[in-house]
Enzyme design. Structure first.
Site, mmCIF file in Angstrom:
data_model
loop_
_atom_site.group_PDB
_atom_site.id
_atom_site.type_symbol
_atom_site.label_atom_id
_atom_site.label_comp_id
_atom_site.label_asym_id
_atom_site.label_seq_id
_atom_site.Cartn_x
_atom_site.Cartn_y
_atom_site.Cartn_z
ATOM 1 C CB THR A 1 -17.494 50.785 -8.739
ATOM 2 O OG1 THR A 1 -18.289 50.061 -9.677
ATOM 3 C CG2 THR A 1 -16.122 51.069 -9.332
ATOM 4 C CB THR B 1 -20.501 44.586 -21.386
ATOM 5 O OG1 THR B 1 -21.220 45.413 -20.488
ATOM 6 C CG2 THR B 1 -20.554 43.175 -20.898
#
Length: 456
Positions: free
Chosen positions: A184, A224
């Site tokens: 991203t 995570t």
């Protein structure tokens, strides 16, 4: 004000991903030119256009095994668990970690906090991949990353999954493109691979590959960001889960960019056993011990790439807390230092303000009684060039700091902060106590810029 907003959005970013997705020169060194990938795994990265602004870059990743795999995963503990997290947990539980064939990931939309419709979208993504594999039972782990609170353009994704399946390949370029497809705000794809041997089969070579994404909203709690690891070693599901949990606790759960824990955090591993040999099953076996060390070391290297790509980051910082009465207390202290905005901004400003580090140590919650005793606490900077440490605090007493040398140390990209809870010479010699290591980055003006206009 409008003119200022236009200027900010049009400015050149030094540390965030450029609009053309070109990898910055400073990050090229982290891109592998070749790899040793596990047998029986095929991958692809395909353009869908999940975000309307993405007109050509890959944003759909597919990782598939030619044979059924043992699988394990760790997921976010954020209360707002994204739809793909909920669906993937259910799939792994129903299959008891067996018979998994694929992982499908879209970037550009997190499919988080999207209600019943979002759950249906996640299920349909997995089901479409299973259909392409000729399977009727749920056999695909689903992941998504991107903006929270928006529905997926699910029709576009479902239409492109068959294309992604047709494009599956085992080449290095295919692996690299797949790693790029899950990015991203990342400035570079994060991909690693290695070979290894196990004690029971010294003449047999196994491979391990992994990709991860993340640059912001990074602070762990059971897992995570997104990560996928694949190996051709034979590992039973129960052993695989314990191996991954241990590895993640000392890698992906030991990094921080900004202290935020995502709704989508998932790290998964697939083991298809394609390289042969006896399955790893007992934690008491030599193979299990060796695999634990191999997987943990590999996961640490992979997770550190996330920190090196932290949004707006200019520094990669290791904080080592040693001579603690227990590992968990050391980890909590390291974590608190790593997420302190005052510590992170001081490092960005090349300011040897060790008082901020000491402050973070002092307010750490949950440590065992007697862990932090001011009179035996020491703090120092350890240069990456191997020169002597710069002592800042010794046994609770401040040192006369050489500010010029401190400035030189802080100009480097890499830095290590050493916190010794046992104090002085004992700690420097590494005698006694537990140690925990955390990796984090600094906070810069760029971090605010990136996240101030993230959705645009």
């Amino acid at each position: 004000m409008a003119a200022f907003a236009r200027m900010v959005k049009g400015q050149v970013r030094n540390y965030s991903a450029p609009l053309d997705m070109a990898i910055p020169a400073s990050k090229q060194k982290y891109i592998p030119s070749s790899g040793s990938y596990p047998k029986g795994f095929l991958v692809s990265g395909t353009h869908v256009g999940v975000k309307a602004s993405n007109t050509k870059f890959p944003d759909l990743a597919l990782i598939s095994s030619e044979t059924p795999c043992s699988a394990a995963a760790v997921f976010t503990t954020n209360k707002f668990q994204a739809a793909p997290v909920q669906v993937s947990k259910k799939t792994l539980e129903s299959r008891q970690g067996q018979g998994i064939r694929s992982v499908v990931i879209n970037s550009g939309c997190a499919n988080a906090v999207t209600g019943k419709g979002g759950l249906e979208d996640a299920v349909s993504m997995g089901k479409k991949v299973d259909e392409c594999n000729g399977l009727s039972e749920p056999s695909t782990i689903v992941m998504s990353t991107g903006v929270i609170g928006q529905r997926l353009p699910i029709s576009k994704i479902l239409n492109k999954i068959p294309t992604a399946h047709e494009n599956l390949a085992s080449t290095h370029d295919a692996w690299l493109t797949t790693a790029r497809a899950i990015c991203t705000t990342d400035t570079f794809p994060k991909l690693l691979s290695r070979t290894f041997v196990l004690p029971s089969s010294p003449g047999r070579t196994y491979s391990l590959a992994g990709m991860t994404k993340g640059a912001g909203m990074i602070h762990p709690n059971m897992a995570t960001l997104l990560g996928v690891l694949c190996t051709d070693a034979p590992i039973d599901p129960s052993a695989l889960q314990s191996l991954l949990t241990h590895a993640v606790s000392r890698s992906f759960n030991s990094i921080s960019v900004d202290g935020d824990t995502s709704t989508n955090d998932t790290v998964a591993i697939l083991a298809n056993g394609a390289a042969g040999g006896a399955p790893i099953s007992s934690p008491a076996s030599d193979d299990y011990t060796a695999m634990q060390d191999i997987l943990t070391s590999f996961a640490q290297s992979l997770s550190q790439l996330v920190v090196r790509d932290g949004e707006g980051a200019t520094k990669f910082v290791t904080v080592r807390v040693q001579n603690s009465p227990d590992y968990e207390s050391a980890r909590l202290i390291a974590s608190t230092i790593a997420r302190s905005p005052l510590v992170k901004t001081a490092l960005y400003g090349r300011d040897a303000n060790w008082g901020r580090i000491l402050c973070a140590i002092g307010y750490t919650q949950g440590v065992a009684p007697g862990t932090v005793v001011p009179e035996r606490t020491s703090v120092s900077f350890k240069p990456v060039d191997g020169s002597p440490v710069l002592k800042l605090l010794v046994n609770g007493e401040p040192e006369q700091v050489d500010e010029e040398r401190a400035s030189v140390i802080l100009q480097e990209e890499d830095l290590e902060i050493v916190v010794d809870l046992g104090g002085g010479e004992k700690g420097e010699q590494g005698l006694g106590g537990e140690e925990a290591v955390y990796w984090f980055c600094d906070f810069s003006h760029e971090y605010v810029t990136i996240n101030g206009d993230y959705r645009t």
